[in-house]
Every structure is written in C-alpha cells, then in structure tokens.
Design a protein around this motif. Structure first.
Motif, PDB file in Angstrom:
ATOM      1  N   TYR A 167       0.818  -1.295  -0.079  1.00 20.43           N
ATOM      2  CA  TYR A 167      -0.036   0.024   0.072  1.00 20.43           C
ATOM      3  C   TYR A 167       0.736   1.061  -0.178  1.00 20.43           C
ATOM      4  CZ  TYR A 167      -3.613   3.339   1.282  1.00 20.43           C
ATOM      5  OH  TYR A 167      -4.682   4.430   1.430  1.00 20.43           O
ATOM      6  N   ASP A 168       0.604   2.148  -0.885  1.00 20.42           N
ATOM      7  CA  ASP A 168       1.403   3.453  -1.042  1.00 20.42           C
ATOM      8  C   ASP A 168       0.781   4.679   0.023  1.00 20.42           C
ATOM      9  OD1 ASP A 168       3.005   5.647  -1.823  1.00 20.42           O
ATOM     10  OD2 ASP A 168       2.011   5.615  -3.826  1.00 20.42           O
ATOM     11  N   THR A 169       1.509   4.540   0.933  1.00 18.51           N
ATOM     12  CA  THR A 169       1.466   6.082   1.894  1.00 18.51           C
ATOM     13  C   THR A 169       2.038   7.061   1.688  1.00 18.51           C
ATOM     14  OG1 THR A 169       3.211   5.147   3.413  1.00 18.51           O
ATOM     15  CG2 THR A 169       1.004   4.231   3.763  1.00 18.51           C
ATOM     16  N   SER A 170       2.607   7.369   0.595  1.00 15.35           N
ATOM     17  CA  SER A 170       3.503   8.536   0.408  1.00 15.35           C
ATOM     18  C   SER A 170       2.432   9.633   0.012  1.00 15.35           C
ATOM     19  CB  SER A 170       4.226   8.811  -1.025  1.00 15.35           C
ATOM     20  OG  SER A 170       3.302   8.368  -1.982  1.00 15.35           O
ATOM     21  N   PHE A 171       1.210   9.462  -0.116  1.00 16.16           N
ATOM     22  CA  PHE A 171       0.332  10.877  -0.069  1.00 16.16           C
ATOM     23  C   PHE A 171       0.057  11.411   1.315  1.00 16.16           C
ATOM     24  CE2 PHE A 171      -2.470   7.386   1.345  1.00 16.16           C
ATOM     25  CZ  PHE A 171      -3.418   7.950   2.522  1.00 16.16           C
ATOM     26  N   SER A 172       0.328  10.508   2.459  1.00  7.01           N
ATOM     27  CA  SER A 172       0.083  10.869   3.768  1.00  7.01           C
ATOM     28  C   SER A 172       1.283  11.751   4.152  1.00  7.01           C
ATOM     29  CB  SER A 172      -0.171   9.829   4.815  1.00  7.01           C
ATOM     30  OG  SER A 172       0.902   8.941   4.825  1.00  7.01           O
ATOM     31  N   ARG A 173       2.060  11.780   3.593  1.00  7.41           N
ATOM     32  CA  ARG A 173       3.391  12.664   3.977  1.00  7.41           C
ATOM     33  C   ARG A 173       3.681  13.916   3.191  1.00  7.41           C
ATOM     34  NH1 ARG A 173       4.512   7.424   4.443  1.00  7.41           N
ATOM     35  NH2 ARG A 173       5.708   7.136   2.454  1.00  7.41           N
ATOM     36  N   ASP A 217      -5.247  -4.122   5.029  1.00 11.36           N
ATOM     37  CA  ASP A 217      -5.906  -4.984   4.408  1.00 11.36           C
ATOM     38  C   ASP A 217      -6.934  -4.546   3.152  1.00 11.36           C
ATOM     39  OD1 ASP A 217      -7.579  -4.327   6.524  1.00 11.36           O
ATOM     40  OD2 ASP A 217      -8.673  -6.339   6.647  1.00 11.36           O
ATOM     41  N   ARG A 218      -7.223  -3.462   3.592  1.00 12.59           N
ATOM     42  CA  ARG A 218      -8.283  -2.625   2.471  1.00 12.59           C
ATOM     43  C   ARG A 218      -8.173  -1.311   2.350  1.00 12.59           C
ATOM     44  NH1 ARG A 218     -12.487  -5.152   5.962  1.00 12.59           N
ATOM     45  NH2 ARG A 218     -12.799  -3.292   7.023  1.00 12.59           N
ATOM     46  N   ARG A 219      -8.082  -0.827   1.233  1.00 11.94           N
ATOM     47  CA  ARG A 219      -7.402   0.457   0.720  1.00 11.94           C
ATOM     48  C   ARG A 219      -8.232   1.595   1.881  1.00 11.94           C
ATOM     49  NH1 ARG A 219      -4.590   1.415  -3.265  1.00 11.94           N
ATOM     50  NH2 ARG A 219      -5.453   3.434  -3.464  1.00 11.94           N
ATOM     51  N   THR A 220      -9.567   1.289   2.372  1.00  5.75           N
ATOM     52  CA  THR A 220     -10.133   2.355   2.907  1.00  5.75           C
ATOM     53  C   THR A 220      -9.512   2.529   4.466  1.00  5.75           C
ATOM     54  OG1 THR A 220     -12.393   1.869   1.956  1.00  5.75           O
ATOM     55  CG2 THR A 220     -12.576   3.117   4.072  1.00  5.75           C
ATOM     56  N   LYS A 221      -9.284   1.490   5.135  1.00  7.68           N
ATOM     57  CA  LYS A 221      -8.424   1.362   6.472  1.00  7.68           C
ATOM     58  C   LYS A 221      -7.061   1.976   6.060  1.00  7.68           C
ATOM     59  CE  LYS A 221      -8.733  -2.238   8.679  1.00  7.68           C
ATOM     60  NZ  LYS A 221      -8.908  -3.633   9.263  1.00  7.68           N
ATOM     61  N   GLY A 222      -6.333   1.437   5.050  1.00  3.35           N
ATOM     62  CA  GLY A 222      -5.030   1.888   4.706  1.00  3.35           C
ATOM     63  C   GLY A 222      -5.128   3.617   4.741  1.00  3.35           C
ATOM     64  N   ALA A 238       0.246   6.247   9.577  1.00  2.69           N
ATOM     65  CA  ALA A 238       0.845   4.845   9.727  1.00  2.69           C
ATOM     66  C   ALA A 238       1.412   4.197   8.424  1.00  2.69           C
ATOM     67  CB  ALA A 238      -0.661   4.017  10.044  1.00  2.69           C
ATOM     68  N   ILE A 239       2.350   3.509   8.644  1.00  3.41           N
ATOM     69  CA  ILE A 239       3.081   2.766   7.418  1.00  3.41           C
ATOM     70  C   ILE A 239       2.914   1.477   7.625  1.00  3.41           C
ATOM     71  CG2 ILE A 239       4.667   4.787   7.026  1.00  3.41           C
ATOM     72  CD1 ILE A 239       6.888   2.834   8.369  1.00  3.41           C
ATOM     73  N   PRO A 240       2.751   0.399   6.393  1.00  3.78           N
ATOM     74  CA  PRO A 240       2.627  -1.079   6.727  1.00  3.78           C
ATOM     75  C   PRO A 240       3.894  -1.741   7.111  1.00  3.78           C
ATOM     76  CG  PRO A 240       2.678  -0.449   4.277  1.00  3.78           C
ATOM     77  CD  PRO A 240       2.729   1.075   5.292  1.00  3.78           C
ATOM     78  N   ILE A 241       3.623  -2.367   7.905  1.00  2.15           N
ATOM     79  CA  ILE A 241       4.916  -3.317   8.422  1.00  2.15           C
ATOM     80  C   ILE A 241       4.327  -4.859   8.510  1.00  2.15           C
ATOM     81  CG2 ILE A 241       6.146  -3.854  10.590  1.00  2.15           C
ATOM     82  CD1 ILE A 241       6.961  -1.156   9.322  1.00  2.15           C
ATOM     83  N   ASP A 242       5.020  -5.725   7.801  1.00  9.47           N
ATOM     84  CA  ASP A 242       4.836  -7.161   7.930  1.00  9.47           C
ATOM     85  C   ASP A 242       5.051  -7.512   9.142  1.00  9.47           C
ATOM     86  OD1 ASP A 242       4.366  -9.596   7.555  1.00  9.47           O
ATOM     87  OD2 ASP A 242       5.141  -9.638   5.308  1.00  9.47           O
ATOM     88  N   ARG A 243       4.197  -7.989   9.893  1.00  9.77           N
ATOM     89  CA  ARG A 243       4.434  -8.577  11.357  1.00  9.77           C
ATOM     90  C   ARG A 243       4.564 -10.203  11.369  1.00  9.77           C
ATOM     91  NH1 ARG A 243      -0.862  -6.799  14.615  1.00  9.77           N
ATOM     92  NH2 ARG A 243      -2.536  -7.658  13.102  1.00  9.77           N
ATOM     93  N   VAL A 244       4.242 -10.599  10.242  1.00  9.71           N
ATOM     94  CA  VAL A 244       4.321 -12.329  10.075  1.00  9.71           C
ATOM     95  C   VAL A 244       5.661 -12.649   9.681  1.00  9.71           C
ATOM     96  CG1 VAL A 244       3.248 -14.192   9.034  1.00  9.71           C
ATOM     97  CG2 VAL A 244       2.063 -12.063   9.352  1.00  9.71           C
ATOM     98  N   ARG A 245       6.315 -12.102   8.734  1.00  8.30           N
ATOM     99  CA  ARG A 245       7.611 -12.292   8.357  1.00  8.30           C
ATOM    100  C   ARG A 245       8.369 -11.155   8.063  1.00  8.30           C
ATOM    101  NH1 ARG A 245       3.899 -12.955   4.499  1.00  8.30           N
ATOM    102  NH2 ARG A 245       3.559 -15.182   5.295  1.00  8.30           N
ATOM    103  N   PRO A 246       9.731 -11.338   8.131  1.00 13.89           N
ATOM    104  CA  PRO A 246      10.855 -10.268   7.783  1.00 13.89           C
ATOM    105  C   PRO A 246      10.368  -9.694   6.271  1.00 13.89           C
ATOM    106  CG  PRO A 246      12.019 -11.988   8.609  1.00 13.89           C
ATOM    107  CD  PRO A 246      10.513 -12.534   8.510  1.00 13.89           C
ATOM    108  N   SER A 247      10.265  -8.594   6.290  1.00 16.87           N
ATOM    109  CA  SER A 247       9.917  -7.913   4.812  1.00 16.87           C
ATOM    110  C   SER A 247      10.888  -6.970   4.513  1.00 16.87           C
ATOM    111  CB  SER A 247       8.530  -7.048   5.032  1.00 16.87           C
ATOM    112  OG  SER A 247       8.298  -6.627   4.087  1.00 16.87           O
ATOM    113  N   ARG A 248      11.630  -6.995   3.329  1.00 16.26           N
ATOM    114  CA  ARG A 248      12.521  -5.913   2.824  1.00 16.26           C
ATOM    115  C   ARG A 248      11.856  -4.542   2.641  1.00 16.26           C
ATOM    116  NH1 ARG A 248      16.466  -6.834  -2.422  1.00 16.26           N
ATOM    117  NH2 ARG A 248      17.620  -4.909  -2.420  1.00 16.26           N
TER     118      ARG A 248
END
Length: 301
Positions: A36-42, A121-126, A135-145
C-alpha cells in the motif's frame, strides 16, 4: 429483417483505452498490505491536516479516555529527530497515546509502524490509518524487505518512527518477546532508540475487550539507546528488551526499586500474579503505600 448494431457513442470511443489487437486488458488491481502506497500521507497538506486533527481532536479525546501520567517527559523535549520510539503493545489506544505524549515538534513529524495485514488489508482502512495517524505498513508475520526499506528511507528523510516490536497487542496483558526489526533498523540508520513503557491501556481497551472502559494509564519514557560500534542486532535488541523491562518494573513500583540489581521485571514477563496483587491491594498509580511491598521483594525496613 436485418439488424444493425448501433454505433458506440463518440465520447465512449474517445475515452476508451486503446487495446492492441488480440490482447485483453487485465483487471485493474489496487495494492494493499505491505504494497500500500502511503506517500500521499506525508505530503505537506495532508501532514498539516493530520497535525490539526491530532492537536484538536485525537489528543484531547485520548487524554480524556486514558488520563495519562507521564514519567520523564522532559527527556522528550531534549530529543532531536529522527528518533525510533519502541513501545510495548497493550491496546489499539497505544498509538494515539504515544502521539499524544510526544511534544508537537516530534508528533508532527512521526510515522507509526502498523500491521499490514490488519490496518492495510483494505484501501479504506489504509487511507484513514495513514491520514489520521501517519501509519505505514509493517509485515509482522515475516521479515519484509519492503517494510524495512520504507522505514529506513523515512528515518533518513527526518521522520520519527514508532514501532511495537512485540508484533501485535498482548492477548493477556503480559509482555511478549521483542522482535529484532527495530534494533536492525536503528543500527542501519545510526539513530537512537527511545524505549517507552505503557501501563493501563490493556485494562481500558485490551485485545479481548468489546468496548472501552475509561481509566488511568502510566507512560514512562526511557533514556535514548544508541547501538555501539560493531554491535550485533541480537545484542542491541537485548539491551532494548532490558530497558523496557526496567520501565515495566517502574510502572508497578518506583524508580529506585526498578533499578535494583537482579530485580528487573522479566521481559517477557513470566507471571503477572505479583503485579495483580500489587494492584488489587490498592497500590496503583498514586494509591501506593510505600511501607508495603509485593511479596516478590520480601520484607523491607
């Protein structure tokens, strides 16, 4: 009687995307999760809107629900961004509470690592998570580059970062083992980690709660930790864990007791029975009798 198909309207023809002969247009998809692209929020205009909402709505509402007591708040005033704030995770209230506690000079330039599988998980929530809380997305299940690269990039651009290394809210009020992502990012960018221990939000709105029960909280700000030369990620993560453990002990006792040798609160805590005894006997947040101590410490003169 022959029938002729009516010609398509001219506007539809002009606005229609060209299609190469023999090919099909794949369905348009919208990225979610870690993509999910969060650049707009900054962008400046969104940042200013978020700052206004935090100062006038979110922070006052959070204070009214959590009634925070902030310990060592003066340490925040001396910080120069970018900073990595690392906190335990008891409730969804933890994020707005930390943003409320931070002074404006830090609050308005802070992003928050949030679980990509839940908040994005949904664009509206994001959209709302990014717009209102940065908020920025962080993968908490596995290491994410992708998650690590985004966090690193934002720190290098001067943004503060809030992380919850437990990877999710505690299910029972006990602190969980810390993952090493925060330590790894801190070593990479060479910026300090400031541990923050939050106590009380689990009782107000824990993971299994169906509604909010307003109450009081304690937020303890630790001293900045900087990775040593050639320090391994695991070793730095152990130091962060130890610092949070001491702050957790302080939340239940006091500054002096929390820092006595061999008496630091285990982190993750193996048992909370002594803390519950401390609380049920009326020794919580300003109602403590300094002459009485939990049995764990034995008798004191």
């Amino acid at each position: 009687m022959s029938t002729r198909k009516s010609p398509r309207p001219l506007a539809e023809f002009l606005l229609r995307r060209p299609t190469p002969p023999g090919s099909m247009i794949p369905p348009r998809t919208h990225a979610t999760g870690t993509n999910y692209d969060t650049s707009f929020s900054r962008k400046e205009v969104v940042r200013r809107v978020r700052s206004f909402l935090l100062d006038t709505s979110i922070a006052p509402l959070t204070r009214s629900i959590t009634k925070p007591t902030i310990i060592n708040a003066s340490a925040l005033e001396a910080l120069e961004r970018p900073i990595i704030f690392v906190a335990n995770h008891q409730s969804h209230l933890d994020t707005p509470l930390i943003l409320t506690v931070l002074p404006p000079k830090l609050r308005h330039h802070t992003v928050v690592g949030a679980g990509a599988d839940f908040f994005f998980d949904r664009r509206t929530k994001g959209f709302f998570s990014s717009t209102l809380l940065g908020a920025i997305p962080i993968d908490r299940v596995r290491p994410s580059r992708a998650s690590a690269e985004l966090a690193t990039q934002l720190l290098e651009e001067g943004w503060n970062l809030v992380l919850f290394p437990e990877g999710g809210r505690t299910p029972d009020g006990l602190t969980q083992e810390l993952k090493s992502g925060a330590a790894q990012i801190a070593i990479k960018v060479g910026r300090p980690v400031v541990p923050i221990f939050i106590d009380g939000t689990y009782e107000i709105f824990g993971k299994t709660a169906d509604r909010i029960h307003p109450g009081s909280t304690t937020v303890i700000v630790g001293e900045p930790l900087l990775a040593r030369d050639q320090e391994r990620v695991a070793d730095f993560n152990d130091r962060i864990t130890h610092a949070l453990g001491i702050l957790g002990r302080e939340a239940a006792t006091d500054f002096y007791t929390a820092r006595q040798p061999n008496e630091a609160l285990p982190f993750p805590a193996s048992s909370r029975s002594w803390v519950e005894e401390w609380r049920t006997n009326g020794h919580r947040h300003g109602h403590r009798d300094p002459r009485k101590w939990p049995k764990l410490f034995g008798s004191r003169s």
